[in-house]
Design an enzyme around this catalytic site. Structure first.
Site, short mmCIF file in Angstrom:
data_model
loop_
_atom_site.label_atom_id
_atom_site.label_comp_id
_atom_site.label_asym_id
_atom_site.label_seq_id
_atom_site.Cartn_x
_atom_site.Cartn_y
_atom_site.Cartn_z
N GLN A 16 0.81 -1.21 0.00
CA GLN A 16 0.00 0.00 0.00
C GLN A 16 0.85 1.27 0.00
O GLN A 16 2.06 1.21 0.25
CB GLN A 16 -0.93 0.00 1.23
CG GLN A 16 -0.22 -0.31 2.54
CD GLN A 16 -1.09 -1.02 3.57
OE1 GLN A 16 -2.31 -1.04 3.45
NE2 GLN A 16 -0.48 -1.59 4.59
N ASP A 26 0.33 -0.21 13.76
CA ASP A 26 0.75 1.05 14.40
C ASP A 26 1.13 0.85 15.86
O ASP A 26 1.81 1.68 16.46
CB ASP A 26 -0.36 2.11 14.27
CG ASP A 26 -1.70 1.60 14.74
OD1 ASP A 26 -1.84 1.23 15.92
OD2 ASP A 26 -2.64 1.54 13.92
N ASP A 34 -0.15 -12.59 6.56
CA ASP A 34 -1.58 -12.35 6.38
C ASP A 34 -2.31 -13.00 7.56
O ASP A 34 -2.07 -14.18 7.89
CB ASP A 34 -2.01 -12.97 5.05
CG ASP A 34 -3.51 -13.08 4.94
OD1 ASP A 34 -4.17 -12.04 5.05
OD2 ASP A 34 -4.02 -14.20 4.79
N GLY A 35 -3.20 -12.26 8.19
CA GLY A 35 -3.90 -12.74 9.39
C GLY A 35 -4.72 -13.99 9.15
O GLY A 35 -4.84 -14.86 10.02
N GLU A 78 0.71 -8.66 11.53
CA GLU A 78 0.51 -7.52 10.61
C GLU A 78 1.08 -7.93 9.26
O GLU A 78 2.21 -8.40 9.17
CB GLU A 78 1.23 -6.29 11.20
CG GLU A 78 1.54 -5.18 10.22
CD GLU A 78 0.31 -4.49 9.63
OE1 GLU A 78 -0.52 -3.98 10.38
OE2 GLU A 78 0.21 -4.49 8.38
N ASP A 97 -10.20 -0.98 6.52
CA ASP A 97 -11.52 -1.22 5.91
C ASP A 97 -11.52 -2.49 5.06
O ASP A 97 -10.47 -2.89 4.56
CB ASP A 97 -11.90 -0.04 4.99
CG ASP A 97 -12.26 1.19 5.79
OD1 ASP A 97 -12.26 1.13 7.02
OD2 ASP A 97 -12.52 2.23 5.15
N ASP A 121 -7.85 -5.67 14.49
CA ASP A 121 -7.60 -4.24 14.33
C ASP A 121 -7.25 -3.99 12.87
O ASP A 121 -6.12 -3.66 12.52
CB ASP A 121 -6.45 -3.85 15.27
CG ASP A 121 -6.19 -2.35 15.28
OD1 ASP A 121 -6.93 -1.61 14.63
OD2 ASP A 121 -5.23 -1.94 15.96
N SER A 122 -8.23 -4.19 12.00
CA SER A 122 -7.96 -4.19 10.56
C SER A 122 -8.29 -2.85 9.93
O SER A 122 -9.00 -2.03 10.52
CB SER A 122 -8.86 -5.23 9.91
OG SER A 122 -10.19 -4.84 10.12
N1 SAM Z 1 -7.78 1.32 13.32
C1 SAM Z 1 -7.59 1.33 11.98
C2 SAM Z 1 -8.80 1.65 11.18
O1 SAM Z 1 -9.91 1.18 11.52
O2 SAM Z 1 -8.68 2.43 10.25
C3 SAM Z 1 -6.82 0.14 11.57
C4 SAM Z 1 -5.39 0.39 11.91
S1 SAM Z 1 -4.22 -0.81 11.56
C5 SAM Z 1 -2.92 0.25 11.00
C6 SAM Z 1 -4.75 -1.79 10.19
C7 SAM Z 1 -3.63 -2.69 9.70
O3 SAM Z 1 -4.15 -3.90 9.21
C8 SAM Z 1 -2.78 -2.09 8.58
O4 SAM Z 1 -1.49 -1.80 9.05
C9 SAM Z 1 -2.77 -3.18 7.50
O5 SAM Z 1 -1.51 -3.33 6.86
C10 SAM Z 1 -3.18 -4.41 8.30
N2 SAM Z 1 -3.77 -5.48 7.50
C11 SAM Z 1 -4.59 -5.37 6.43
N3 SAM Z 1 -4.94 -6.58 5.97
C12 SAM Z 1 -4.32 -7.49 6.76
C13 SAM Z 1 -4.28 -8.91 6.78
N4 SAM Z 1 -4.95 -9.64 5.88
N5 SAM Z 1 -3.54 -9.52 7.74
C14 SAM Z 1 -2.86 -8.80 8.65
N6 SAM Z 1 -2.85 -7.44 8.68
C15 SAM Z 1 -3.57 -6.80 7.75
#
Ligand code: SAM
Length: 279
Positions: A29, A84, A135-136, A104, A158, A155-156
């Site tokens: 991203q 974060d 990947d989660g 993450e 969108d 804590d993903s």
């Molecule tokens: N609180 C925030 C929001 O609602 O906007 C979310 C914050 S956190 C930074 C979201 C994180 O999820 C991102 O850093 C992203 O890289 C991670 N992420 C996205 N898809 C993912 C996946 N499939 N597995 C693990 N992490 C993932």
């Protein structure tokens, strides 16, 4: 002077004036770090605000503490997303916690947080924290049926691109399989006002998997509509019947969450109850 707009829908957005914008391109991203007048530093992923120095506590406290006080003895937890570090920071305020796994997908988010958001990411190097760059969904596949965790926190970002899978029924089922018997899952479930379909879809899928599901609402000014939803779920814990002892709320040093807030957390507005009744 630089202006940044996050488009919440086709018709509405949030525009913030920044002193400076830094751009980082990761494998997954585009990462922006805005230095703004109103929100302090702001982390943006693919055009969407993830966290800000000003209101991060409002989101991270509400995402993390209700689940951790509801569990009788949370020792081992998993956070999916959350690069974060804000959720890790809040989770480690609970004295029971012995181990936090953070999964993450994008290592660059963690590197950026450590460089530009030292307070939010302050606990990522705590010895109780183990970071997995994965990947989660795949991470959980490898740990299904292992009764690993007391609490799983989603804590993903969108539900688009890499995050989409983190809102699907099969994913919640894998999370349930990785939980211990008394385990609790909590997920951020989007804005019930501007992202009604995302919200309903997430709640519907969580409800399909767990016996007890409760939605609660909080304020996060930098997120779409400023009104945010969270969904907490468990097979064995009925959140409407439990009364965590007062010492579980002690020394959390929170600015939003409290025992009083928890006692009325599931008293949500009627229009949101109606949305949930439609899923
Ligand atoms: N609180 C925030 C929001 O609602 O906007 C979310 C914050 S956190 C930074 C979201 C994180 O999820 C991102 O850093 C992203 O890289 C991670 N992420 C996205 N898809 C993912 C996946 N499939 N597995 C693990 N992490 C993932």
């Amino acid at each position: 002077m630089v202006w940044f707009t996050e488009y919440w829908t086709e018709n509405i957005g949030l525009t913030i004036r920044a002193k400076e914008i830094k751009r980082i391109k990761s494998k997954y991203q585009e990462i922006l770090v805005l230095d703004t007048y109103e929100f302090g530093k702001v982390l943006v992923l693919d055009g969407l605000i993830q966290t800000t120095e000003k209101d991060e506590f409002m989101y991270h406290e509400l995402l993390v503490h209700p689940a951790l006080v509801s569990h009788p003895n949370p020792q081992k937890i998993l956070i999916i997303g959350g690069g974060d570090g804000g959720s890790v920071k809040e989770a480690l305020k609970h004295k029971h916690i012995q181990e936090v796994h953070l999964c993450e997908i994008d290592e660059e988010v963690i590197i950026t947080a450590e460089k530009y958001f030292p307070q939010i990411s302050s606990k990522l190097k705590d010895p109780r924290v183990k970071i997995f760059i994965e990947d989660g969904n795949k991470f959980l596949e490898e740990r299904e049926s292992q009764n690993h965790y007391d609490v799983i926190i989603i804590d993903s970002s969108d539900p688009i691109s890499e995050s989409k899978v983190l809102f699907q029924e099969q994913f919640y089922q894998k999370a349930k399989n990785a939980l211990k018997e008394n385990g609790i899952l909590v997920a951020q479930t989007e804005s019930p006002i501007l992202q009604e379909e995302y919200f309903k879809n997430a709640v519907k899928n969580i409800k399909k998997v767990f016996n007890h599901t409760q939605v609660y609402i909080g304020s996060v000014p930098s997120y779409p509509s400023g009104t945010w939803s969270y969904t907490i779920a468990s097979d064995h814990i009925d959140f409407t019947k439990i009364n965590p002892p007062p010492d579980r709320f002690e020394d959390l040093n929170t600015k939003y969450f409290s025992d009083k807030l928890y006692s009325c957390l599931f008293n949500i507005p009627e229009f949101i109850k109606k949305l949930i009744s439609e899923v």
